[in-house]
Design an enzyme around this catalytic site. Structure first.
Site, short mmCIF file in Angstrom:
data_model
loop_
_atom_site.label_atom_id
_atom_site.label_comp_id
_atom_site.label_asym_id
_atom_site.label_seq_id
_atom_site.Cartn_x
_atom_site.Cartn_y
_atom_site.Cartn_z
N ARG A 42 28.03 59.11 45.20
CA ARG A 42 29.05 58.63 46.11
C ARG A 42 29.82 57.30 45.36
O ARG A 42 29.32 56.95 44.50
CB ARG A 42 28.60 58.35 47.61
CG ARG A 42 27.69 57.21 47.87
CD ARG A 42 27.72 56.56 48.87
NE ARG A 42 28.84 55.72 48.94
CZ ARG A 42 28.78 54.50 48.47
NH1 ARG A 42 27.79 53.99 47.71
NH2 ARG A 42 30.11 53.87 48.42
N GLY A 43 30.92 56.87 46.22
CA GLY A 43 31.73 55.86 45.74
C GLY A 43 32.94 56.67 44.65
O GLY A 43 32.62 57.38 43.97
N ALA A 44 34.23 56.15 45.00
CA ALA A 44 35.34 57.21 44.49
C ALA A 44 35.08 56.82 42.68
O ALA A 44 35.50 58.06 42.27
CB ALA A 44 36.58 56.39 44.97
N GLY A 45 34.82 55.73 42.29
CA GLY A 45 34.77 55.81 40.96
C GLY A 45 33.59 56.54 40.33
O GLY A 45 33.80 57.32 39.34
N LYS A 65 36.74 53.76 53.42
CA LYS A 65 36.01 54.01 54.36
C LYS A 65 36.46 53.55 55.77
O LYS A 65 36.92 52.44 55.99
CB LYS A 65 34.74 53.17 54.13
CG LYS A 65 33.47 53.42 54.89
CD LYS A 65 33.17 54.89 54.98
CE LYS A 65 32.85 55.57 53.60
NZ LYS A 65 32.99 57.01 53.58
N CYS A 84 31.62 48.71 53.40
CA CYS A 84 31.37 49.69 52.46
C CYS A 84 30.85 49.20 51.39
O CYS A 84 30.41 48.04 51.35
CB CYS A 84 32.26 50.81 52.47
SG CYS A 84 31.60 52.22 52.17
N LYS A 94 42.84 55.66 41.06
CA LYS A 94 42.89 56.07 42.56
C LYS A 94 44.30 55.87 43.16
O LYS A 94 44.25 56.25 44.41
CB LYS A 94 41.88 54.57 43.00
CG LYS A 94 40.49 54.91 42.74
CD LYS A 94 39.68 53.71 42.95
CE LYS A 94 38.38 53.89 42.82
NZ LYS A 94 37.35 52.80 42.85
N ASP A 123 39.60 54.65 48.05
CA ASP A 123 39.42 56.03 47.62
C ASP A 123 40.80 56.43 47.10
O ASP A 123 40.80 57.24 46.28
CB ASP A 123 38.90 56.74 48.78
CG ASP A 123 37.42 56.27 49.02
OD1 ASP A 123 37.19 55.29 49.65
OD2 ASP A 123 36.50 56.89 48.54
N ARG A 137 34.87 67.04 47.95
CA ARG A 137 35.43 65.98 48.90
C ARG A 137 37.03 65.68 48.72
O ARG A 137 37.42 65.48 47.70
CB ARG A 137 34.76 64.81 48.54
CG ARG A 137 33.08 64.72 49.17
CD ARG A 137 32.47 63.28 49.11
NE ARG A 137 32.68 62.80 50.24
CZ ARG A 137 32.44 61.42 50.39
NH1 ARG A 137 31.94 60.67 49.27
NH2 ARG A 137 32.88 60.57 51.44
#
Ligand code: RI2
Length: 323
Positions: free
Chosen positions: A19-22, A208, A128, A233, A197, A62
């Site tokens: 997880r985590g956008a990067g 988040k 987050c 992003k 995100d 996602r």
């Protein structure tokens, strides 16, 4: 069999083991690289088809973090111009490796730029678990600034735990609070730093769930809000007015099924993200520099290479004559 690495990665992204956008973006790029390496076909069309199928599986995991489709498109770009399987495979491997490397470098640059906006003695609130946001805080601490952090719990998946472990390991004084305590402490805070995100063309930040409440409290208390976000992003398709879809995750992340089943009139809602309008954000720190949110279009055009005219050409949109 061949898709194994891709389906395994997709499952881990869906379940939020990754997880985590990067990190999601880097892992997806890596899965495409490994998939291209494992494909044995000698037929170019089959190779392209297999890669396209893998890309779709990854993108479908996602829906909100734009870093994921942006990374996949970067890796897949060029595939249609490559004329042999070897050329195509080498191209995918090269683009994926370059993306993973530059993505990691971007976090380092954001840390250095973001740290300049943190003053000695600042109390920072973060929500987050964002690698980009934490990198700014840790860099400021490394630069010898005396800082203190408030970190939220982040219901329902408790990413705040990851954040406090990281801050603790870095030796940064940290206060752990429940999400609903933000407004009670906001007057003790000098600066809010969060990740993203997705960033839309009008400078709204998707992050988040709860971020917009944090930013709203900060705005009310005249506390600055800084967003740490790599350029990948930023969401090019928002130029067309396309909205970012907000992922709604299973209700049992919030309330166990055994309890929910006894409450016939109750529906559990579990959106994973919310949208903070540009007016509540003071600065977005990217690896290319810090910008006010209103300048998001510049990032999409200059650094991602998507201008309104590209969309015009790609989709043959007759601007001004849409029905
Ligand atoms: P970095 C996370 O989403 C959080 O919303 C976090 O702020 C954002 O990604 C950016 O994280 P999730 O995967 O890329 O926990 O800065 O749902 O690490």
């Amino acid at each position: 069999m061949k898709l194994m690495i891709v389906t395994e990665t997709a499952e881990k992204i869906k379940s939020m083991e990754i997880r985590g956008a990067g990190r999601i973006a880097r892992t997806a790029a890596d899965a495409l690289r490994l998939h291209a390496t494992a494909l044995t076909t000698g037929d170019l069309d089959t190779f392209r088809g297999e890669m396209e199928a893998a890309a779709q599986v990854l993108i479908a995991t996602r829906p909100t973090a734009v870093s994921l489709p942006n990374a996949v498109h970067l890796v897949m770009a060029g595939l249609k111009h490559e004329t042999t399987v070897k050329e195509a495979r080498d191209g995918v491997i090269r683009r994926a490796s370059r993306f993973m490397e530059s993505s990691q470098e971007a976090v380092g640059k954001i840390a250095r730029i973001g740290a300049r906006h943190i003053r000695d003695g600042d109390v920072i609130l973060t929500h987050c678990n964002s690698e980009a946001a934490l990198s700014c805080i840790i860099e400021a601490h490394r630069n010898g600034k005396n800082i203190e952090v408030f970190a939220t719990e982040v219901r329902p998946r408790n990413q705040g735990l990851v954040t406090i472990r990281t801050l603790n390991a870095a030796g940064i004084r940290t206060n752990f609070i429940v999400d609903s305590a933000v407004r009670s402490f906001i007057n003790d805070v000098d600066l809010v730093i969060v990740g993203a995100d997705a960033v839309t063309v009008n400078g709204a930040v998707v992050n988040k769930i709860g971020t917009s409440q944090v930013a709203h409290s900060a705005h009310e208390a005249r506390v600055n809000v800084l967003v740490a976000a790599e350029t990948y992003k930023f969401a090019p398709r928002t130029i067309l007015g396309e909205l970012i879809s907000i992922e709604e995750r299973p209700g049992n992340e919030v309330l166990p099924d055994e309890i929910a089943q006894t409450l016939k009139n109750v529906t559990v809602r579990n959106p994973a993200f919310d949208i903070t309008p540009a007016e509540y954000i003071d600065l977005i720190v990217t690896e290319e520099g810090a910008i006010p949110p209103q300048m998001a279009y510049i990032i999409i055009k200059e650094y991602l290479g998507w201008g309104i005219e590209e969309f015009h050409n790609a989709f043959e949109i007759n601007l001004g004559h849409e029905e």
